[in-house]
Design a protein around this motif. Structure first.
Motif, PDB file in Angstrom:
ATOM      1  N   SER A  40     -18.621  -2.391   6.218  1.00  0.00           N
ATOM      2  CA  SER A  40     -17.285  -2.205   6.765  1.00  0.00           C
ATOM      3  C   SER A  40     -16.717  -3.544   7.271  1.00  0.00           C
ATOM      4  N   GLY A  41     -15.467  -3.790   6.954  1.00  0.00           N
ATOM      5  CA  GLY A  41     -14.793  -4.983   7.457  1.00  0.00           C
ATOM      6  C   GLY A  41     -15.011  -6.238   6.629  1.00  0.00           C
ATOM      7  N   CYS A  42     -15.703  -6.127   5.477  1.00  0.00           N
ATOM      8  CA  CYS A  42     -16.016  -7.338   4.706  1.00  0.00           C
ATOM      9  C   CYS A  42     -14.860  -7.772   3.816  1.00  0.00           C
ATOM     10  N   GLY A  43     -13.783  -6.982   3.766  1.00  0.00           N
ATOM     11  CA  GLY A  43     -12.599  -7.425   3.009  1.00  0.00           C
ATOM     12  C   GLY A  43     -12.350  -6.686   1.710  1.00  0.00           C
ATOM     13  N   LYS A  44     -13.063  -5.588   1.478  1.00  0.00           N
ATOM     14  CA  LYS A  44     -12.929  -4.874   0.203  1.00  0.00           C
ATOM     15  C   LYS A  44     -11.511  -4.359  -0.019  1.00  0.00           C
ATOM     16  N   SER A  45     -10.979  -3.653   0.989  1.00  0.00           N
ATOM     17  CA  SER A  45      -9.636  -3.071   0.816  1.00  0.00           C
ATOM     18  C   SER A  45      -8.606  -4.173   0.676  1.00  0.00           C
ATOM     19  N   THR A  46      -8.801  -5.269   1.402  1.00  0.00           N
ATOM     20  CA  THR A  46      -7.854  -6.381   1.314  1.00  0.00           C
ATOM     21  C   THR A  46      -7.801  -6.913  -0.118  1.00  0.00           C
ATOM     22  N   VAL A  47      -8.960  -7.044  -0.762  1.00  0.00           N
ATOM     23  CA  VAL A  47      -8.995  -7.526  -2.146  1.00  0.00           C
ATOM     24  C   VAL A  47      -8.230  -6.555  -3.048  1.00  0.00           C
ATOM     25  N   LEU A  48      -8.498  -5.276  -2.856  1.00  0.00           N
ATOM     26  CA  LEU A  48      -7.856  -4.267  -3.697  1.00  0.00           C
ATOM     27  C   LEU A  48      -6.339  -4.293  -3.512  1.00  0.00           C
ATOM     28  N   ARG A  49      -5.926  -4.432  -2.250  1.00  0.00           N
ATOM     29  CA  ARG A  49      -4.488  -4.439  -1.952  1.00  0.00           C
ATOM     30  C   ARG A  49      -3.814  -5.697  -2.505  1.00  0.00           C
ATOM     31  N   MET A  50      -4.555  -6.793  -2.567  1.00  0.00           N
ATOM     32  CA  MET A  50      -3.983  -8.000  -3.172  1.00  0.00           C
ATOM     33  C   MET A  50      -3.813  -7.802  -4.685  1.00  0.00           C
ATOM     34  N   ILE A  51      -4.786  -7.120  -5.286  1.00  0.00           N
ATOM     35  CA  ILE A  51      -4.672  -6.854  -6.731  1.00  0.00           C
ATOM     36  C   ILE A  51      -3.471  -5.932  -7.005  1.00  0.00           C
ATOM     37  N   ALA A  52      -3.272  -4.973  -6.082  1.00  0.00           N
ATOM     38  CA  ALA A  52      -2.176  -4.011  -6.266  1.00  0.00           C
ATOM     39  C   ALA A  52      -0.818  -4.631  -5.960  1.00  0.00           C
ATOM     40  N   ARG A 147      -2.491  12.602 -10.176  1.00  0.00           N
ATOM     41  CA  ARG A 147      -1.264  11.833  -9.962  1.00  0.00           C
ATOM     42  C   ARG A 147      -1.451  10.385 -10.451  1.00  0.00           C
ATOM     43  N   ALA A 148      -2.675   9.845 -10.243  1.00  0.00           N
ATOM     44  CA  ALA A 148      -2.940   8.473 -10.691  1.00  0.00           C
ATOM     45  C   ALA A 148      -3.049   8.398 -12.219  1.00  0.00           C
ATOM     46  N   ILE A 149      -3.710   9.404 -12.807  1.00  0.00           N
ATOM     47  CA  ILE A 149      -3.979   9.371 -14.250  1.00  0.00           C
ATOM     48  C   ILE A 149      -2.724   9.628 -15.081  1.00  0.00           C
ATOM     49  N   ALA A 150      -1.887  10.552 -14.595  1.00  0.00           N
ATOM     50  CA  ALA A 150      -0.752  11.011 -15.411  1.00  0.00           C
ATOM     51  C   ALA A 150       0.150   9.858 -15.839  1.00  0.00           C
ATOM     52  N   ARG A 151       0.183   8.818 -15.031  1.00  0.00           N
ATOM     53  CA  ARG A 151       1.085   7.692 -15.347  1.00  0.00           C
ATOM     54  C   ARG A 151       0.564   6.823 -16.483  1.00  0.00           C
ATOM     55  N   HIS A 152      -0.668   7.099 -16.948  1.00  0.00           N
ATOM     56  CA  HIS A 152      -1.323   6.215 -17.926  1.00  0.00           C
ATOM     57  C   HIS A 152      -1.291   4.773 -17.458  1.00  0.00           C
ATOM     58  N   PRO A 153      -1.903   4.499 -16.314  1.00  0.00           N
ATOM     59  CA  PRO A 153      -1.830   3.145 -15.783  1.00  0.00           C
ATOM     60  C   PRO A 153      -2.687   2.185 -16.594  1.00  0.00           C
ATOM     61  N   ALA A 154      -2.436   0.899 -16.396  1.00  0.00           N
ATOM     62  CA  ALA A 154      -3.230  -0.128 -17.074  1.00  0.00           C
ATOM     63  C   ALA A 154      -4.515  -0.394 -16.288  1.00  0.00           C
ATOM     64  N   ALA A 155      -4.543   0.032 -15.024  1.00  0.00           N
ATOM     65  CA  ALA A 155      -5.764  -0.107 -14.221  1.00  0.00           C
ATOM     66  C   ALA A 155      -5.752   0.899 -13.080  1.00  0.00           C
ATOM     67  N   PHE A 156      -6.956   1.345 -12.711  1.00  0.00           N
ATOM     68  CA  PHE A 156      -7.101   2.179 -11.522  1.00  0.00           C
ATOM     69  C   PHE A 156      -7.666   1.329 -10.398  1.00  0.00           C
ATOM     70  N   LEU A 157      -7.099   1.495  -9.210  1.00  0.00           N
ATOM     71  CA  LEU A 157      -7.664   0.841  -8.032  1.00  0.00           C
ATOM     72  C   LEU A 157      -8.030   1.967  -7.075  1.00  0.00           C
ATOM     73  N   MET A 158      -9.304   2.111  -6.800  1.00  0.00           N
ATOM     74  CA  MET A 158      -9.739   3.247  -5.976  1.00  0.00           C
ATOM     75  C   MET A 158     -10.422   2.741  -4.725  1.00  0.00           C
ATOM     76  N   ASP A 159      -9.903   3.185  -3.568  1.00  0.00           N
ATOM     77  CA  ASP A 159     -10.449   2.723  -2.295  1.00  0.00           C
ATOM     78  C   ASP A 159     -11.194   3.861  -1.600  1.00  0.00           C
ATOM     79  N   GLU A 160     -12.481   3.890  -1.726  1.00  0.00           N
ATOM     80  CA  GLU A 160     -13.339   4.918  -1.132  1.00  0.00           C
ATOM     81  C   GLU A 160     -12.744   6.309  -1.328  1.00  0.00           C
ATOM     82  N   PRO A 161     -12.456   6.684  -2.576  1.00  0.00           N
ATOM     83  CA  PRO A 161     -11.733   7.937  -2.771  1.00  0.00           C
ATOM     84  C   PRO A 161     -12.550   9.177  -2.417  1.00  0.00           C
ATOM     85  N   LEU A 162     -13.855   9.032  -2.282  1.00  0.00           N
ATOM     86  CA  LEU A 162     -14.686  10.228  -2.071  1.00  0.00           C
ATOM     87  C   LEU A 162     -15.283  10.324  -0.678  1.00  0.00           C
ATOM     88  N   SER A 163     -14.985   9.360   0.179  1.00  0.00           N
ATOM     89  CA  SER A 163     -15.769   9.297   1.414  1.00  0.00           C
ATOM     90  C   SER A 163     -15.457  10.415   2.402  1.00  0.00           C
TER      91      SER A 163
END
Ligand SMILES: Nc1ncnc2c1ncn2[C@@H]1O[C@H](COP(=O)(O)OP(=O)(O)OP(=O)(O)O)[C@@H](O)[C@H]1O
Ligand SMILES: [Mg+2]
Length: 446
Positions: A40-52, A147-163
């Motif tokens: 926790s706190g190591c910057g994972k979500s920040t990286v994902l949000r920068m990609i998004a 909702r994420a899949i229906a758009r046929h995105p070029a990439a999925f970014l998932m942030d702890e979707p199952l926790s």
């Protein structure tokens, strides 16, 4: 179209001078499932949000399909994000929730065919007319995925979707996500702090610690050849046994690693990896033994490469299909501060009291070492006398061995153990791996 994502020396600070992501470089292949793993706190979500595109990049470059993308608007990146708490619109049915981004994207088009196809893929056709309040947590997460899949995105970014889900559902949806993203062939970056989840999902796993990338590799390679003691301790269950040792190489005898009262005698002639330990002579090292490197058996049963030690049973953890036995071998564990569960404060020993060392002081030193960065492990660096009883106040046993339930062991028994030195890890004082050789190619890579 699926997307290649590259980060080159990307950094991010929220407070001046404190980088929460520090010069991160990572190339994600089109269609790859990459897991960002770290505490926790190591910057994972920040990286994902920068990609998004939801967070600005301070330094470095983001490339999407090889094109500079730092300033690209989030909407132009064609990425779909799935969060831990995916907020579905409460006043919309599942159908409208899934169709909503499609209506925004192409206002004139009828979203129904895509919504129906997505619902079929996820097996949620029956849920399309229900509102979020009428769905279970797992069903809601499926609609969110839809909702994420229906758009046929070029990439999925998932942030702890199952926790937020219970263990059974998590396992189930984990398999579903894995199957689905592979079927769609869409590049996926998946964030988790759960190493088991990372290992089971990722084509590759990128391990972050304090905003710094530690290692990227297949689950097999990060498990088999962890670059440092942090990764070794973070990945694998039960946790790797980490013991403080001293390398001894007498002129006349075999090289050994002393572990307090006992020692590991390295088989002669020394293999290439063990030869690297020669330069460590007289130094303290951290010995890493995964539970598969140790078995309960008499010395007479030793196979080539196995050496014998003795353990005192301190605790037996019955887990049904297997048993975890906690042994005291008279050695002292090396700790990885940010991975330790809070433990009862140690009572100061007589010697420590004499030297005026308080628990608080030791904790302060440890916290200081942690902030300083590279220090990883030694439980109490000032205390180098190894020939003594294990410290008080820690969890029972310094060595955990996995065994089958048919071996009956009780607290207080002395048990012979065989250690397979082909599976020996040795780390230096800074926690970097010495053995197997650091430049060893991960021959296990597929
Ligand atoms: N908007 C913000 N302002 C200031 N600090 C922030 C902000 N967002 C995150 N941080 C800090 O940046 C660091 C990294 O945060 P981040 O959310 O990326 O961690 P994480 O690895 O996703 O953690 P977790 O597993 O708990 O979700 C943390 O120390 C956090 O407190
Ligand atoms: Mg996070």
């Amino acid at each position: 179209m699926t997307r290649a994502i590259s980060l080159h020396d990307v950094s991010k600070s929220y407070t001046r001078g404190v980088r929460v992501v520090d010069r991160l470089s990572l190339d994600i292949e089109p269609g790859e499932f990459l897991v960002l793993l770290g505490p926790s706190g190591c910057g994972k979500s920040t990286v994902l949000r920068m990609i998004a595109g939801l967070e600005e990049i301070d330094e470095g470059e983001l490339l999407l399909d090889g094109e500079y993308a730092n300033d690209l608007l989030p909407a132009d990146r064609q990425m779909a994000m799935v969060f831990q708490n995916f907020a579905l619109y409460p006043s919309m049915t599942s159908r409208d929730n899934i169709g909503f981004p499609l209506r925004i994207e192409s206002p004139g088009a009828d979203p129904r065919p895509r919504v129906d196809a997505t619902a079929r893929m996820l097996g949620i056709e029956d849920l399309l007319d229900r509102f979020p309040a009428q769905l279970s947590g797992g069903e809601r997460q499926r609609v969110a995925m839809g909702r994420a899949i229906a758009r046929h995105p070029a990439a999925f970014l998932m942030d702890e979707p199952l926790s937020n889900l219970d263990a059974k559902l998590r396992n189930h949806l984990r398999a579903e996500i894995s199957g689905l993203t592979r079927k769609l062939g869409v590049t996926t970056v998946y964030v988790t702090h759960d190493q088991a989840e990372a290992m089971s999902l990722g084509d590759r796993v990128a391990v972050l610690r304090g905003g710094v990338l530690q290692q990227v590799g297949t689950p097999r390679s990060v498990y088999a050849l962890p670059r440092n003691v942090f990764i070794a301790a973070f990945i694998g269950t039960p946790r790797i046994n980490l013991l403080r040792g001293v390398v001894r190489a007498p002129l006349d005898g075999a090289m050994t690693i002393s572990l307090g009262k006992q020692y590991l005698r390295l088989p002669e002639p020394l293999c290439l990896d063990h030869q690297l330990l020669r330069v460590q002579q007289g130094r303290e090292v951290i010995v890493g033994l995964r539970s598969e490197a140790i078995r309960i058996a008499k010395p007479a049963a030793a196979r080539p490469g196995e050496v014998h030690i003795t353990g005192l049973v301190e605790h037996v953890e019955f887990q049904g299909h297997e048993v975890l036995v906690h042994f005291n071998t008279g050695s002292r564990p090396a700790l990885v501060p940010e991975l330790e569960a809070p433990r009862p404060a140690a009572r100061p020993t007589r010697r420590r009291r004499r030297e005026g060392g308080t628990v608080l002081n030791r904790l302060r030193e440890r916290a200081g070492a942690l902030r300083a960065g590279p220090v990883v492990a030694l439980d109490d660096p000032a205390d180098t006398g190894s020939e003594q009883a294990p410290p008080e106040g820690r969890l029972p046993g310094d060595l955990i061995v996995r065994t089958t339930p048919d071996i009956e062991l009780r607290h207080g028994m002395h048990v012979p153990l065989l250690v397979d030195l082909a599976h020996l890890f040795v780390f230096d004082q800074h926690g970097d791996r010495i053995c197997p050789a650091p430049d060893r190619l991960p021959d296990l890579e597929e």
